[in-house]
Design a protein around this motif. Structure first.
Motif, mmCIF file in Angstrom:
data_model
loop_
_atom_site.group_PDB
_atom_site.id
_atom_site.type_symbol
_atom_site.label_atom_id
_atom_site.label_comp_id
_atom_site.label_asym_id
_atom_site.label_seq_id
_atom_site.Cartn_x
_atom_site.Cartn_y
_atom_site.Cartn_z
ATOM 1 N N THR A 152 -7.728 34.202 -7.343
ATOM 2 C CA THR A 152 -6.466 33.633 -8.052
ATOM 3 C C THR A 152 -5.596 32.209 -7.706
ATOM 4 O OG1 THR A 152 -5.811 36.434 -9.105
ATOM 5 C CG2 THR A 152 -3.812 34.823 -8.870
ATOM 6 N N GLN A 153 -5.883 32.710 -6.421
ATOM 7 C CA GLN A 153 -5.350 31.685 -5.410
ATOM 8 C C GLN A 153 -5.904 30.504 -5.517
ATOM 9 O OE1 GLN A 153 -5.508 32.928 -1.088
ATOM 10 N NE2 GLN A 153 -3.112 34.366 -1.572
ATOM 11 N N PRO A 178 3.208 26.308 -3.431
ATOM 12 C CA PRO A 178 2.646 26.478 -4.921
ATOM 13 C C PRO A 178 4.208 26.405 -6.152
ATOM 14 C CG PRO A 178 2.629 28.833 -3.395
ATOM 15 C CD PRO A 178 3.146 27.785 -2.294
ATOM 16 N N ASP A 179 3.676 26.418 -7.318
ATOM 17 C CA ASP A 179 4.416 26.120 -7.920
ATOM 18 C C ASP A 179 4.902 27.902 -7.636
ATOM 19 O OD1 ASP A 179 5.813 26.053 -10.675
ATOM 20 O OD2 ASP A 179 5.118 28.075 -10.787
ATOM 21 N N ALA A 212 7.160 30.087 -9.149
ATOM 22 C CA ALA A 212 6.837 31.016 -10.478
ATOM 23 C C ALA A 212 6.288 31.838 -10.365
ATOM 24 C CB ALA A 212 7.684 30.134 -11.813
ATOM 25 N N SER A 213 4.760 30.941 -10.591
ATOM 26 C CA SER A 213 3.701 30.925 -10.945
ATOM 27 C C SER A 213 3.084 31.451 -9.434
ATOM 28 C CB SER A 213 2.756 29.849 -11.218
ATOM 29 O OG SER A 213 2.790 28.788 -12.002
ATOM 30 N N ALA A 214 3.051 31.827 -8.392
ATOM 31 C CA ALA A 214 2.857 32.525 -7.495
ATOM 32 C C ALA A 214 3.589 34.322 -7.242
ATOM 33 C CB ALA A 214 3.328 31.671 -5.662
ATOM 34 N N LEU A 244 -4.377 28.897 -8.816
ATOM 35 C CA LEU A 244 -2.944 28.516 -8.271
ATOM 36 C C LEU A 244 -2.445 27.171 -6.973
ATOM 37 C CD1 LEU A 244 -1.289 31.937 -7.320
ATOM 38 C CD2 LEU A 244 -0.378 30.374 -9.259
ATOM 39 N N GLY A 279 4.943 35.576 -10.211
ATOM 40 C CA GLY A 279 4.137 36.361 -10.829
ATOM 41 C C GLY A 279 2.841 36.853 -10.612
ATOM 42 N N GLN A 280 2.140 36.123 -9.496
ATOM 43 C CA GLN A 280 0.839 37.085 -9.342
ATOM 44 C C GLN A 280 1.000 37.375 -7.744
ATOM 45 O OE1 GLN A 280 -1.855 37.046 -10.796
ATOM 46 N NE2 GLN A 280 -1.551 35.864 -12.613
#
Length: 516
Positions: free
Chosen positions: A387-388, A267-268, A270-272, A391, A274-275
């Motif tokens: 959320t996953q 995954p990205d 940074a996004s992962a 992502l 952040g969550q």
């Protein structure tokens, strides 16, 4: 040995118990056993002895064609040049390493660490523990010539060899998940180098064969039988349940709860981060997973059983909870629970979050409260899955439930009512151990076993699915995402200990707020 007589053994070294199974190529269980998992500082030997005892009982003298081992990550012990423990067994809930994890995050950057390793900085990460050893027990670190996690200890006892594999190595926070190798620069932060860590075997390669000594210790085992370190328990259990392709999702319920979504690539990062989610390679080495965890599952029910519901301890608790849930009447309740015993690690990490009840009235009885607690775990899991999905770009067609709580008649039906996707249930309670056995079958040259059978589950007659889904969107999400001005900002690292740990938590002064 005839084809019909071929069997495989699996061992799962878990946080609370160690499970062993013997199965046939179709995954039918022919024998099973359990032992408590000791996690004291000097318990490495007892942990291994319990695992071998469980394996011996499950085999009952029968000879498997291969043995697979899985188990918890992070828990481990340093070994000296002779393969003997030279420091304490450090269990993953142990808070030692919290300051070192925070220091690593400050020095290297939490985003950089997570982007390389797929792991959020946390006390449980062995890299933080190795830094702790360097500062507090330098003689142990100086003598360390290998690190053995709990599953690796069991494999070493069977084969005489120390090695690890990718899904366990990547939980150390010292393994580059993209290049599939130990990161020398990260190891140097603890004064180590790759030569002092075990070799990382590719997926499906056995560590070695059963030694003559292990064969004598475990009746039924034959010297030379291949032994596979199958991997981390969550991905192994998901694989057993048929979660093997991008877009497929497993929801593993136990003391804590883990939601795992497979994807074709990482995954990205940074996004992962952040969550609050980790990522890594799945047990097949080709697909990737995104992992979210919460302590808001069995541990929350245990807490409520002790403090609020008056449930009996021990074996009677399961039946008593089931009786309360059956007596609760139609759902959803008007009670909304914020299910955070030790803060929320994912999604939208907020380690200041605490357990709170909203809408409890004097008319509500223990049955209603029990159902509300179970509802909260279902709402939280749906949020993690959604959320996953955002992502990974994969909206799930179905989510497969596995783990002990699925044996409760009503709990999985509430999950089915809360979820807008199909819900499938794996009834087998020892999915990781069985998955390890089936992974070993493949490693020993047998055909890849089919997934264990699952059943599509519909909400029970007492669950109003439309009302549950409105409640999730209109009550649960607004409550848990509202920022409270009195809560401190989130720290850089995860909590020091187990998110489902046994701590004392206070309810709000007046939980009997008006229903929203």
């Amino acid at each position: 040995m005839s084809v019909a007589a071929v069997t495989f053994a699996g061992l799962d070294v878990g946080t609370t118990t160690t499970k062993a199974v013997l199965c046939d190529p179709a995954g039918r269980v022919l024998g099973r056993a359990e032992r408590p998992t000791p996690l004291g500082e000097s318990d490495a030997g007892r942990l291994v002895a319990g695992a071998l005892d469980a394996l011996a009982e499950a085999l009952a003298g029968r000879a498997p064609a291969a043995v697979g081992v899985t188990g918890m990550a992070e828990t481990g012990v340093p070994l000296d040049a002779d393969g003997e423990p030279c420091g304490p067994l450090l269990a993953w809930p142990d808070p030692r390493g919290a300051a070192q994890a925070a220091a690593l995050a400050d020095r290297l950057g939490a985003a950089a660490l997570h982007g390389t390793t797929g792991v959020r900085p946390a006390a449980k990460a062995p890299l933080a523990r190795w830094r702790w050893l360097a500062e507090r027990a330098p003689a142990a670190l100086a003598a360390m010539r290998g690190w053995a996690g709990a599953p690796e200890l069991a494999v070493r006892a069977l084969t005489g060899r120390l090695a690890t594999e990718v899904t366990l190595a990547q939980r150390t926070m010292a393994f580059d998940v993209h290049r599939r190798r130990w990161d020398a620069a990260l190891l140097a932060e603890a004064g180590l180098d790759p030569d002092r860590l075990p070799p990382v075997l590719p997926p499906g390669r056995p560590t070695g064969g059963v030694t003559a000594g292990a064969a004598a210790r475990v009746p039924g085992l034959r010297a030379g039988t291949p032994v596979l370190l199958a991997g981390h328990d969550h991905p192994v259990g998901a694989w057993a349940a048929g979660v093997r392709a991008p877009g497929q999702v497993a929801d593993s319920l136990g003391t804590a709860e883990a939601v795992l979504t497979l994807a074709a690539g990482p995954p990205d990062a940074a996004s992962a981060l952040g969550q609050g989610m980790g990522f890594g390679r799945a047990v097949d080495g080709a697909t990737w997973y995104l992992l979210a965890g919460t302590g808001s599952c069995g541990a929350l029910v245990e807490w409520a059983g002790d403090r609020l519901l008056g449930l009996p301890p021990g074996a009677e608790r399961h039946a008593a909870l089931g009786a309360l849930l059956a007596a609760a009447g139609p759902g959803p309740t008007g009670i909304t629970v914020e299910p955070y015993l030790t803060g929320r690690s994912a999604p939208a990490p907020d380690l200041g979050r605490r357990l709170a009840l909203h809408g409890l009235t004097p008319e509500d009885d223990r049955a209603q409260l029990a159902l509300a607690v179970v509802e909260s775990t279902a709402y939280q899991a749906r949020w993690m899955v959604e959320t996953q999905a955002a992502l990974t770009g994969h909206r799930p067609e179905a989510v497969t439930l596995l783990g002990g709580p699925v044996a409760q008649p009503r709990w999985p039906r509430v999950k089915a009512a809360v979820s807008p996707w199909a819900t499938r249930v794996l009834a087998e309670p020892h999915a990781p151990a069985l998955g390890a056995a089936l992974r070993a079958a493949e490693a020993a040259g047998h055909p890849t076993p089919k997934p264990l059978p699952t059943e599509r589950l519909a909400p029970g007659e007492e669950e109003n699915a439309a009302a549950y889904q409105r409640r999730y969107a209109e009550a649960f999400l607004p409550l848990v995402t509202a920022r409270s001005p009195d809560r401190a900002a989130e720290p850089a690292a995860e909590p020091a200990g187990d998110p489902a740990g046994d701590r004392t938590h206070d309810l709000p002064n007046d939980p009997r707020q008006q229903r929203s």
